[in-house]
Scaffold this active site. Structure first.
Site: not given
Length: 94
Positions: A41, A23
């Site tokens: 997520n 990320r």
């Protein structure tokens, strides 16, 4: 769609992409391209990437997600293109 037209890219990234800095890496790529949105997520182990900006820059982000240069291991990326909503400022990790 022209390359400079704004669009929205939603990409679901499958593989070993949680807990490996994916990320953060995606955020860095998006900010370098001047895109807004987020990388978050999902409970099933995927990462969802939502980004808005010029179509050409979104295509560059998609290429980066598929490049094999991201942390972890990307098995596949499923994409969806749509009209931008304009509801993001900057690019964040969720």
């Amino acid at each position: 769609m022209r390359d400079d037209d704004n669009a929205r890219l939603t990409a679901w990234v499958h593989g070993q992409v949680q807990g490996v800095g994916f990320r953060w890496w995606t955020r860095r790529q998006a900010l370098e391209l001047g895109l807004s949105g987020y990388a978050g997520n999902l409970e099933d182990g995927r990462v969802e990437v939502v980004a808005e900006g010029p179509h050409a820059d979104l295509a560059r982000l998609l290429d980066a997600l598929r490049s094999g240069n991201a942390p972890g291991w990307v098995d596949t990326v499923v994409e969806r293109w749509s009209e931008p909503k304009g509801n993001h400022t900057g690019f964040v990790e969720r």
